[in-house]
Design an enzyme around this catalytic site. Structure first.
Site, PDB file in Angstrom:
ATOM      1  N   GLY A  12       0.924  -0.956  -0.131  1.00  0.00           N
ATOM      2  CA  GLY A  12       0.099   0.096   0.092  1.00  0.00           C
ATOM      3  C   GLY A  12       0.934   1.092  -0.212  1.00  0.00           C
ATOM      4  N   TYR A 156     -13.226  -4.245  10.416  1.00  0.00           N
ATOM      5  CA  TYR A 156     -12.026  -3.487  10.601  1.00  0.00           C
ATOM      6  C   TYR A 156     -11.342  -3.677  11.782  1.00  0.00           C
ATOM      7  CZ  TYR A 156      -8.665   0.328   9.955  1.00  0.00           C
ATOM      8  OH  TYR A 156      -7.527   1.429  10.020  1.00  0.00           O
TER       9      TYR A 156
HETATM   10  P1  NAP Z   1      -5.232   4.856   1.931  1.00  0.00           P
HETATM   11  O1  NAP Z   1      -4.812   6.254   1.656  1.00  0.00           O
HETATM   12  O2  NAP Z   1      -6.639   4.651   1.513  1.00  0.00           O
HETATM   13  O3  NAP Z   1      -4.255   3.967   1.033  1.00  0.00           O
HETATM   14  C1  NAP Z   1      -4.252   2.604   0.822  1.00  0.00           C
HETATM   15  C2  NAP Z   1      -3.219   1.944   0.067  1.00  0.00           C
HETATM   16  O4  NAP Z   1      -3.573   0.313   0.271  1.00  0.00           O
HETATM   17  C3  NAP Z   1      -3.181   2.588  -1.290  1.00  0.00           C
HETATM   18  O5  NAP Z   1      -1.877   2.366  -1.672  1.00  0.00           O
HETATM   19  C4  NAP Z   1      -3.737   1.201  -1.822  1.00  0.00           C
HETATM   20  O6  NAP Z   1      -3.451   0.756  -3.214  1.00  0.00           O
HETATM   21  C5  NAP Z   1      -3.490  -0.057  -1.257  1.00  0.00           C
HETATM   22  N1  NAP Z   1      -4.431  -1.083  -0.980  1.00  0.00           N
HETATM   23  C6  NAP Z   1      -5.389  -1.262  -0.788  1.00  0.00           C
HETATM   24  N2  NAP Z   1      -6.065  -2.308  -1.094  1.00  0.00           N
HETATM   25  C7  NAP Z   1      -4.910  -3.205  -1.564  1.00  0.00           C
HETATM   26  C8  NAP Z   1      -5.021  -4.563  -1.903  1.00  0.00           C
HETATM   27  N3  NAP Z   1      -5.927  -5.584  -2.027  1.00  0.00           N
HETATM   28  N4  NAP Z   1      -3.504  -4.860  -2.394  1.00  0.00           N
HETATM   29  C9  NAP Z   1      -2.595  -4.215  -2.516  1.00  0.00           C
HETATM   30  N5  NAP Z   1      -2.674  -2.784  -2.050  1.00  0.00           N
HETATM   31  C10 NAP Z   1      -3.858  -2.379  -1.535  1.00  0.00           C
HETATM   32  O7  NAP Z   1      -4.847   4.291   3.233  1.00  0.00           O
HETATM   33  P2  NAP Z   1      -3.990   5.126   4.435  1.00  0.00           P
HETATM   34  O8  NAP Z   1      -5.052   5.955   5.123  1.00  0.00           O
HETATM   35  O9  NAP Z   1      -2.929   5.611   3.994  1.00  0.00           O
HETATM   36  O10 NAP Z   1      -3.973   3.662   5.585  1.00  0.00           O
HETATM   37  C11 NAP Z   1      -2.809   2.929   5.455  1.00  0.00           C
HETATM   38  C12 NAP Z   1      -2.625   1.896   6.457  1.00  0.00           C
HETATM   39  O11 NAP Z   1      -2.942   2.660   7.991  1.00  0.00           O
HETATM   40  C13 NAP Z   1      -4.174   0.884   6.418  1.00  0.00           C
HETATM   41  O12 NAP Z   1      -3.609  -0.237   6.870  1.00  0.00           O
HETATM   42  C14 NAP Z   1      -5.192   1.576   7.402  1.00  0.00           C
HETATM   43  O13 NAP Z   1      -5.887   0.676   7.976  1.00  0.00           O
HETATM   44  C15 NAP Z   1      -3.938   2.130   8.310  1.00  0.00           C
HETATM   45  N6  NAP Z   1      -4.901   3.207   9.371  1.00  0.00           N
HETATM   46  C16 NAP Z   1      -5.049   4.519   8.732  1.00  0.00           C
HETATM   47  C17 NAP Z   1      -5.619   5.220   9.565  1.00  0.00           C
HETATM   48  C18 NAP Z   1      -6.227   6.691   8.986  1.00  0.00           C
HETATM   49  O14 NAP Z   1      -6.501   7.435   9.811  1.00  0.00           O
HETATM   50  N7  NAP Z   1      -5.767   7.168   7.949  1.00  0.00           N
HETATM   51  C19 NAP Z   1      -5.816   5.130  11.033  1.00  0.00           C
HETATM   52  C20 NAP Z   1      -5.257   3.894  11.449  1.00  0.00           C
HETATM   53  C21 NAP Z   1      -4.925   2.940  10.632  1.00  0.00           C
HETATM   54  P3  NAP Z   1      -4.619   1.373  -4.598  1.00  0.00           P
HETATM   55  O15 NAP Z   1      -4.591   2.951  -4.458  1.00  0.00           O
HETATM   56  O16 NAP Z   1      -3.714   1.032  -5.733  1.00  0.00           O
HETATM   57  O17 NAP Z   1      -5.985   0.578  -4.241  1.00  0.00           O
END
Ligand code: NAP
Length: 251
Positions: A12, A156
């Site tokens: 990701g 989640y």
């Molecule tokens: P994001 O902006 O939605 O980015 C998600 C990333 O994961 C993208 O690069 C996406 O690629 C990739 N991805 C999703 N499904 C995939 C799959 N099946 N195979 C390969 N790649 C996949 O998310 P984020 O907010 O940066 O979150 C990153 C991590 O932090 C996640 O695990 C999330 O649960 C965790 N987190 C986030 C927050 C928050 O507030 N944002 C809080 C707590 C935890 P594509 O764009 O190509 O689909």
């Protein structure tokens, strides 16, 4: 540079927190293979921005992290190319919120397979090379939702709780081989994932955070780099909340 020559996998890595992790490792001299799923434009943008800064050892790999065969094939290819894997960051994740009473199987299983099965697949695939190197760093992306879930996030929260158990167990299994395994649990971070909830309630959310701001992707990537560093070799099985104090319980 702190990670000069290190071979790093980030899932990701094309957007949000993962992108910041890729950029931070690249700027510290690492060779990074990052995974994206469907947004090729975003992945190419990461490559172009870093190449313009002179970091040309960064590669993007299309792979659905929920698919065992795709994960095994990618890790095998990288081990063959690099001869080792120094650092694995399991960051890819999705949300599909909805109340449990009406949650369908697809919402449950797609979140569990993308967020949790993927971590199992990648961890298992790097275990053998890291064990034979007698060194390695694994960092998994959990969430404060594992322990303090919002309503509508059963799938989640279960996936992120699972990551924490897996992290601790793997740490006990691999410590003697010089491999550490830790997790970061972010609070609310400004990424695409939280856009809808931020649009609906940003000022309310900020009031609940002692630091009175949302997290930035850089807040999370710096915690990941700490766990990945040589200096963190005696830290394993830990879950670090990076949430501005959100889970302290006070206001
Ligand atoms: P994001 O902006 O939605 O980015 C998600 C990333 O994961 C993208 O690069 C996406 O690629 C990739 N991805 C999703 N499904 C995939 C799959 N099946 N195979 C390969 N790649 C996949 O998310 P984020 O907010 O940066 O979150 C990153 C991590 O932090 C996640 O695990 C999330 O649960 C965790 N987190 C986030 C927050 C928050 O507030 N944002 C809080 C707590 C935890 P594509 O764009 O190509 O689909």
């Amino acid at each position: 540079m702190k990670f000069e020559g290190k071979k790093v996998i980030v899932t990701g890595g094309s957007r949000g927190i993962g992108r910041s992790i890729v950029e931070s490792f690249a700027r510290e001299g690492a060779e990074v293979a990052f995974v994206y799923h469907s947004n090729e434009k975003a992945a190419q943008d990461v490559i172009s921005v870093l190449a313009a800064e002179g970091f040309d050892k960064i590669t993007a790999h299309q792979c659905d992290v929920s698919k065992k065969d795709q994960v095994d094939e990618l890790v095998e290819k990288l081990v063959e190319q690099w001869g080792r894997i120094d650092i694995l960051v399991n960051n890819a994740g999705i949300v599909k919120d909805g109340l449990l009473a009406t949650m369908d199987e697809e919402a449950w299983s797609s979140v569990i397979s993308t967020n949790l099965d993927s971590v199992f697949y990648f961890c298992r695939a790097v275990t053998r090379p890291m064990m034979s190197q007698r060194s390695g760093r694994v960092i998994n992306m959990s969430s404060v939702a594992a322990e303090f879930p919002n309503s509508g996030q059963a799938n989640y929260a279960a996936s992120k709780g699972g990551i924490q158990g897996l992290t601790r167990c793997m740490a006990t299994e691999l410590g003697r081989r010089g491999v550490t395994v830790n997790a970061v649990a972010p609070g609310f971070v400004e990424t695409d994932m939280t856009e809808a909830v931020r649009n609906a309630a940003e000022s309310q959310i900020k009031k609940q955070i002692p630091c009175r701001r949302l997290g930035k992707p850089e807040d999370i990537s710096q915690a990941v780099l700490f766990f990945a560093s040589d200096e963190a070799g005696y830290v394993t099985g830990q879950i670090l909340a990076v949430d501005g104090g959100l889970t302290l319980g006070g206001i």
